[in-house]
Motif scaffolding. Structure first.
Motif, PDB file in Angstrom:
ATOM      1  N   GLY A 180       0.807  -1.214   0.000  1.00  0.00           N
ATOM      2  CA  GLY A 180       0.000   0.000   0.000  1.00  0.00           C
ATOM      3  C   GLY A 180       0.841   1.265   0.000  1.00  0.00           C
ATOM      4  N   HIS A 181       0.492   2.173  -0.907  1.00  0.00           N
ATOM      5  CA  HIS A 181       1.167   3.474  -0.920  1.00  0.00           C
ATOM      6  C   HIS A 181       0.935   4.224   0.388  1.00  0.00           C
ATOM      7  CE1 HIS A 181       2.472   4.051  -5.212  1.00  0.00           C
ATOM      8  NE2 HIS A 181       1.638   3.036  -5.390  1.00  0.00           N
ATOM      9  N   ASN A 182      -0.196   3.989   0.996  1.00  0.00           N
ATOM     10  CA  ASN A 182      -0.545   4.734   2.206  1.00  0.00           C
ATOM     11  C   ASN A 182      -0.111   4.031   3.490  1.00  0.00           C
ATOM     12  OD1 ASN A 182      -1.818   6.798   0.719  1.00  0.00           O
ATOM     13  ND2 ASN A 182      -3.713   5.584   0.583  1.00  0.00           N
ATOM     14  N   ASN A 183       0.673   2.994   3.365  1.00  0.00           N
ATOM     15  CA  ASN A 183       1.152   2.280   4.546  1.00  0.00           C
ATOM     16  C   ASN A 183       1.948   3.239   5.446  1.00  0.00           C
ATOM     17  OD1 ASN A 183       2.964   0.532   6.221  1.00  0.00           O
ATOM     18  ND2 ASN A 183       1.931  -1.093   5.095  1.00  0.00           N
ATOM     19  N   ASP A 184       1.642   3.231   6.723  1.00  0.00           N
ATOM     20  CA  ASP A 184       2.268   4.166   7.669  1.00  0.00           C
ATOM     21  C   ASP A 184       3.758   3.924   7.859  1.00  0.00           C
ATOM     22  OD1 ASP A 184      -0.101   5.490   8.125  1.00  0.00           O
ATOM     23  OD2 ASP A 184      -0.615   4.326   9.910  1.00  0.00           O
ATOM     24  N   HIS A 185       4.256   2.779   7.404  1.00  0.00           N
ATOM     25  CA  HIS A 185       5.672   2.476   7.611  1.00  0.00           C
ATOM     26  C   HIS A 185       6.585   3.102   6.557  1.00  0.00           C
ATOM     27  CE1 HIS A 185       4.841  -0.205  10.926  1.00  0.00           C
ATOM     28  NE2 HIS A 185       3.890  -0.780  10.209  1.00  0.00           N
ATOM     29  N   TRP A 186       6.021   3.672   5.499  1.00  0.00           N
ATOM     30  CA  TRP A 186       6.866   4.381   4.537  1.00  0.00           C
ATOM     31  C   TRP A 186       7.475   5.619   5.202  1.00  0.00           C
ATOM     32  CZ3 TRP A 186       8.530   1.888   0.583  1.00  0.00           C
ATOM     33  CH2 TRP A 186       7.716   0.986  -0.110  1.00  0.00           C
ATOM     34  N   LEU A 187       8.731   5.875   4.895  1.00  0.00           N
ATOM     35  CA  LEU A 187       9.423   7.057   5.405  1.00  0.00           C
ATOM     36  C   LEU A 187       9.085   8.235   4.494  1.00  0.00           C
ATOM     37  CD1 LEU A 187      11.486   8.228   7.445  1.00  0.00           C
ATOM     38  CD2 LEU A 187      13.281   7.644   5.790  1.00  0.00           C
ATOM     39  N   ARG A 188       8.284   9.163   4.995  1.00  0.00           N
ATOM     40  CA  ARG A 188       7.806  10.274   4.181  1.00  0.00           C
ATOM     41  C   ARG A 188       8.095  11.621   4.846  1.00  0.00           C
ATOM     42  NH1 ARG A 188       4.728   8.888  -0.131  1.00  0.00           N
ATOM     43  NH2 ARG A 188       3.831   6.769  -0.179  1.00  0.00           N
ATOM     44  N   THR A 189       8.128  12.658   4.019  1.00  0.00           N
ATOM     45  CA  THR A 189       8.244  14.021   4.514  1.00  0.00           C
ATOM     46  C   THR A 189       6.896  14.466   5.073  1.00  0.00           C
ATOM     47  OG1 THR A 189       7.614  14.997   2.395  1.00  0.00           O
ATOM     48  CG2 THR A 189       9.959  14.524   2.720  1.00  0.00           C
ATOM     49  N   PRO A 190       6.867  15.538   5.851  1.00  0.00           N
ATOM     50  CA  PRO A 190       5.573  16.022   6.372  1.00  0.00           C
ATOM     51  C   PRO A 190       4.552  16.343   5.278  1.00  0.00           C
ATOM     52  CG  PRO A 190       7.376  17.029   7.584  1.00  0.00           C
ATOM     53  CD  PRO A 190       8.000  16.284   6.444  1.00  0.00           C
ATOM     54  N   ASP A 191       5.037  16.731   4.075  1.00  0.00           N
ATOM     55  CA  ASP A 191       4.099  17.043   2.993  1.00  0.00           C
ATOM     56  C   ASP A 191       3.814  15.831   2.110  1.00  0.00           C
ATOM     57  OD1 ASP A 191       6.870  17.439   2.075  1.00  0.00           O
ATOM     58  OD2 ASP A 191       5.950  17.978   0.168  1.00  0.00           O
ATOM     59  N   GLY A 192       4.278  14.636   2.516  1.00  0.00           N
ATOM     60  CA  GLY A 192       3.865  13.407   1.860  1.00  0.00           C
ATOM     61  C   GLY A 192       4.803  12.834   0.819  1.00  0.00           C
ATOM     62  N   ARG A 193       5.936  13.473   0.553  1.00  0.00           N
ATOM     63  CA  ARG A 193       6.874  12.899  -0.412  1.00  0.00           C
ATOM     64  C   ARG A 193       7.558  11.662   0.186  1.00  0.00           C
ATOM     65  NH1 ARG A 193      10.744  17.678  -0.973  1.00  0.00           N
ATOM     66  NH2 ARG A 193       9.743  18.177   1.020  1.00  0.00           N
ATOM     67  N   LEU A 194       7.835  10.683  -0.651  1.00  0.00           N
ATOM     68  CA  LEU A 194       8.574   9.501  -0.218  1.00  0.00           C
ATOM     69  C   LEU A 194      10.049   9.852  -0.171  1.00  0.00           C
ATOM     70  CD1 LEU A 194       8.437   6.426   0.437  1.00  0.00           C
ATOM     71  CD2 LEU A 194       8.945   6.030  -1.992  1.00  0.00           C
ATOM     72  N   ILE A 195      10.664   9.720   1.001  1.00  0.00           N
ATOM     73  CA  ILE A 195      12.098   9.966   1.120  1.00  0.00           C
ATOM     74  C   ILE A 195      12.831   8.792   0.486  1.00  0.00           C
ATOM     75  CG2 ILE A 195      14.017  10.228   2.731  1.00  0.00           C
ATOM     76  CD1 ILE A 195      12.068  11.557   4.676  1.00  0.00           C
ATOM     77  N   VAL A 196      13.654   9.074  -0.505  1.00  0.00           N
ATOM     78  CA  VAL A 196      14.410   8.043  -1.214  1.00  0.00           C
ATOM     79  C   VAL A 196      15.896   8.389  -1.130  1.00  0.00           C
ATOM     80  CG1 VAL A 196      14.871   6.989  -3.466  1.00  0.00           C
ATOM     81  CG2 VAL A 196      12.516   7.467  -2.776  1.00  0.00           C
ATOM     82  N   TYR A 197      16.675   7.446  -0.619  1.00  0.00           N
ATOM     83  CA  TYR A 197      18.121   7.632  -0.529  1.00  0.00           C
ATOM     84  C   TYR A 197      18.785   7.182  -1.827  1.00  0.00           C
ATOM     85  CZ  TYR A 197      18.032   8.384   4.566  1.00  0.00           C
ATOM     86  OH  TYR A 197      17.835   8.883   5.828  1.00  0.00           O
ATOM     87  N   GLN A 198      19.961   7.746  -2.061  1.00  0.00           N
ATOM     88  CA  GLN A 198      20.839   7.267  -3.126  1.00  0.00           C
ATOM     89  C   GLN A 198      22.187   6.911  -2.516  1.00  0.00           C
ATOM     90  OE1 GLN A 198      21.219  10.407  -6.032  1.00  0.00           O
ATOM     91  NE2 GLN A 198      19.024  10.781  -6.088  1.00  0.00           N
ATOM     92  N   TRP A 199      22.785   5.851  -3.014  1.00  0.00           N
ATOM     93  CA  TRP A 199      24.186   5.559  -2.715  1.00  0.00           C
ATOM     94  C   TRP A 199      24.890   5.388  -4.059  1.00  0.00           C
ATOM     95  CZ3 TRP A 199      27.888   1.731  -3.463  1.00  0.00           C
ATOM     96  CH2 TRP A 199      29.070   1.901  -2.724  1.00  0.00           C
ATOM     97  N   LEU A 200      25.732   6.366  -4.389  1.00  0.00           N
ATOM     98  CA  LEU A 200      26.308   6.420  -5.734  1.00  0.00           C
ATOM     99  C   LEU A 200      25.200   6.250  -6.767  1.00  0.00           C
ATOM    100  CD1 LEU A 200      29.593   4.329  -5.268  1.00  0.00           C
ATOM    101  CD2 LEU A 200      29.290   6.800  -5.099  1.00  0.00           C
ATOM    102  N   GLY A 201      24.155   7.031  -6.599  1.00  0.00           N
ATOM    103  CA  GLY A 201      22.952   6.854  -7.399  1.00  0.00           C
ATOM    104  C   GLY A 201      22.936   7.572  -8.725  1.00  0.00           C
ATOM    105  N   GLU A 202      23.989   8.346  -9.027  1.00  0.00           N
ATOM    106  CA  GLU A 202      24.007   9.131 -10.258  1.00  0.00           C
ATOM    107  C   GLU A 202      23.910   8.293 -11.531  1.00  0.00           C
ATOM    108  OE1 GLU A 202      26.801  11.431  -7.398  1.00  0.00           O
ATOM    109  OE2 GLU A 202      26.001   9.408  -7.672  1.00  0.00           O
ATOM    110  N   PRO A 203      24.472   7.075 -11.573  1.00  0.00           N
ATOM    111  CA  PRO A 203      24.430   6.314 -12.838  1.00  0.00           C
ATOM    112  C   PRO A 203      23.040   5.909 -13.312  1.00  0.00           C
ATOM    113  CG  PRO A 203      26.216   5.517 -11.450  1.00  0.00           C
ATOM    114  CD  PRO A 203      25.385   6.427 -10.608  1.00  0.00           C
ATOM    115  N   LEU A 204      21.998   6.207 -12.553  1.00  0.00           N
ATOM    116  CA  LEU A 204      20.645   5.962 -13.074  1.00  0.00           C
ATOM    117  C   LEU A 204      20.419   6.780 -14.347  1.00  0.00           C
ATOM    118  CD1 LEU A 204      17.868   4.582 -12.596  1.00  0.00           C
ATOM    119  CD2 LEU A 204      17.181   6.660 -11.380  1.00  0.00           C
ATOM    120  N   ALA A 205      21.086   7.918 -14.433  1.00  0.00           N
ATOM    121  CA  ALA A 205      20.839   8.853 -15.526  1.00  0.00           C
ATOM    122  C   ALA A 205      21.769   8.619 -16.707  1.00  0.00           C
ATOM    123  CB  ALA A 205      21.020  10.290 -15.029  1.00  0.00           C
ATOM    124  N   ASP A 206      21.231   8.821 -17.913  1.00  0.00           N
ATOM    125  CA  ASP A 206      22.059   8.962 -19.112  1.00  0.00           C
ATOM    126  C   ASP A 206      22.529  10.410 -19.177  1.00  0.00           C
ATOM    127  OD1 ASP A 206      21.604   6.359 -19.875  1.00  0.00           O
ATOM    128  OD2 ASP A 206      19.970   6.850 -21.258  1.00  0.00           O
TER     129      ASP A 206
END
Length: 536
Positions: A180-206
């Motif tokens: 569920g998107h609305n599951n309370d266990h998701w780590l979210r900002t007060p305005d509802g954005r999903l906090i997503v970490y990157q570890w050397l995450g730049e290579p996702l992009a072309d």
């Protein structure tokens, strides 16, 4: 089934359409107002969790932390003196456990260590890990555990951006559709954005050859925006800083991201965090603090590289002359303490723990026979200071001891796998040639180590003592009456048989900490250099 197929097809189509937009880059992502919004309205400790490094029936630990390869003899890693220098305590307990039982153990152990949630190491191709993540949500819901989760998109190398975004989107949608998107266990900002970490995450992009005058950070942000759209979410992405970074490059990323976190850069007078925190404050971005307790890899790597021997047979076939291990001098508890003090001084909203269970890199908090519970005690103490609460140890005496098994300039024999520092030296190696005691006392007292005495103040104190061979005898007393006395199961040696720079710790809280941790849990002990240890 038809509905699910339609959703997946639609998701892939939407990703494809995003990549078919106008060929000229248009910078609609720079300095968006949401980048200045708070990441969290409460102070949280979030640990990096190696998703797959858990033990349950049919799922052993990977070779680089498998307890079978800890002893120097009696296993196939004997020719290199034992593959590993870490031994997770949970291996025997959870060998026949279900996945749900195992993730419950991990969460309950983490919560006792002061951790509020996990950011899951998340890589391309590891589709079986998604079932592990789903199990964490399932058990947290069922057991009513107050624990948060999110993803850490990690080194997404290879293939084109569209393919990588599509795979991550398909898998994340699969998890979110189930929990569920609305599951309370998701780590979210007060305005509802999903906090997503990157570890050397730049290579996702072309990154195109013709960047149209735009920085790399724009294309990285665009790739993560495409992923967020494909999973029908708004992301608040934390980009990682894994090495020294210039102010100019930092600000390029702060143009496109709301927050950052620093990986394993050790504390020193020129700690990069000072500049990063200052620039984040100027730009109204969120600086999240990080702490790590140790860095000594059980991973054996091709000499001079980060290319790991992934199996014990591969490492043994290569031999000691063709391998090394990586190391950061952390000064026993010094680096962990100073990073925590830095985070408190800067009033960070999130403290990132590196890591919960990366045993192969030696910066774990999870139960293991060398680190034991000591860094978790420090975490709980500092967390209370950070949150303005009373110390959980305010009404008792606690003594914690830290040491290496041998001095830094001693050469092990016969299994001397080279140990290679890979960060600039901010903490002298000689600082680790001592026995360090952290005390938390109700009132002033005397701390004694192997007969040497220091006067300790009430509250938090740190003392160093001369390094002597043998087990370490620690006591706290007042008016010639001991309130604490213990002897470490492990000892110090002048003749180590193998290279091993993991920090060893033990405390007066060992039994209290592990008592009732989980039904059937029995702590284990390291006693390589204390042959007279008879168990407890």
């Amino acid at each position: 089934m038809p509905f699910k197929f339609f959703r997946v097809t639609t998701s892939l189509l939407s990703v494809f359409l995003m990549f078919c937009q106008a060929s000229h880059a248009q910078d609609s992502l720079k300095n968006l107002p949401e980048y200045s919004l708070p990441i969290s309205n409460q102070k949280l400790v979030i640990a990096h969790c190696m998703t797959n490094i858990i033990r349950f029936k049919g799922h052993p630990f990977e070779d680089v932390c498998n307890p079978e390869y800890y002893p120097p003899t009696g296993n196939i890693s004997a020719p290199i003196g034992g593959m590993n220098q870490v031994k997770p305590m949970e291996d025997s307990l959870l060998a026949n456990a279900t996945l749900d039982e195992t993730v419950e153990f991990e969460m309950r152990a983490a919560m006792r260590s002061g951790i509020d949630g996990f950011q899951f190491y998340y890589v391309l191709g590891a589709t079986s890990w998604d079932d592990i993540i789903k199990a964490y949500f399932r058990v947290a819901d069922k057991k009513h555990l107050n624990f948060k989760f999110t993803f850490c998109i990690s080194h997404p190398n290879g293939r084109a951006e569209a393919e990588k975004v599509a795979e991550f989107a398909r898998r994340i949608n699969g998890i979110m559709d189930e929990v569920g998107h609305n599951n309370d266990h998701w780590l979210r900002t007060p305005d509802g954005r999903l906090i997503v970490y990157q570890w050397l995450g730049e290579p996702l992009a072309d990154i195109p050859a013709d960047k149209k005058g735009l920085p790399n950070a724009y294309y990285v942000a665009r790739a993560y925006k495409r992923l967020a759209d494909a999973v029908h979410e708004r992301f608040a992405c934390l980009f990682t800083i894994n090495e020294e970074i210039s102010k100019e490059k930092l600000n390029e990323f702060l143009d496109y991201f709301p927050a950052t976190w620093i990986w394993t850069l050790p504390y020193g007078k020129d700690y990069l965090g000072n500049m990063v925190a200052e620039e984040c404050a100027k730009r109204h971005r969120t600086f999240t603090g990080s702490v790590f307790n140790d860095f000594y890899t059980s991973k054996t790597q091709h000499k001079g590289t980060w290319d790991m021997y992934r199996s014990v047979s591969e490492a043994v076939a290569a031999g000691i002359d063709k391998m090394d291990r990586k190391y950061i001098t952390c000064g026993l508890s010094y680096n962990f303490r100073k990073l925590w003090e830095f985070n408190i001084e800067h009033n960070v909203p999130i403290t990132n723990v590196i890591t919960w269970n990366d045993y192969p890199e030696g910066h774990h908090l999870a139960p293991e026979i060398n680190h034991n519970e000591s860094f978790s005690i420090l975490l709980n103490y500092y967390k209370s200071q950070w949150k303005g609460l009373s110390s959980p140890y305010a009404n008792k005496d606690v003594a914690i001891v830290f040491f290496k098994k041998y001095k830094h300039d001693v050469k092990p024999s016969p299994y001397n796998i080279p140990v290679v520092p890979f960060q600039k030296e901010t903490i002298p190696a000689s600082w680790e040639d001592s026995i360090e005691v952290v005390s938390l006392l109700k009132t002033p007292g005397q701390v004694k180590v192997n007969g040497h005495v220091a006067n300790a103040a009430a509250g938090f104190s740190v003392h160093k003592f001369i390094m002597q061979n043998g087990p370490v005898d620690v006591s706290v007393s007042r008016n010639n009456s001991a309130t604490i006395h213990f002897k470490t199961p492990e000892g110090i040696t002048g003749k180590p048989y193998r290279a091993d720079r993991i920090t060893y710790t033990f405390s007066s809280e060992f039994d209290n900490f592990y008592r009732d941790l989980y039904p059937g849990f029995k702590p284990q002990y390291s006693h390589e250099y204390n042959p007279h240890f008879a168990g407890r």
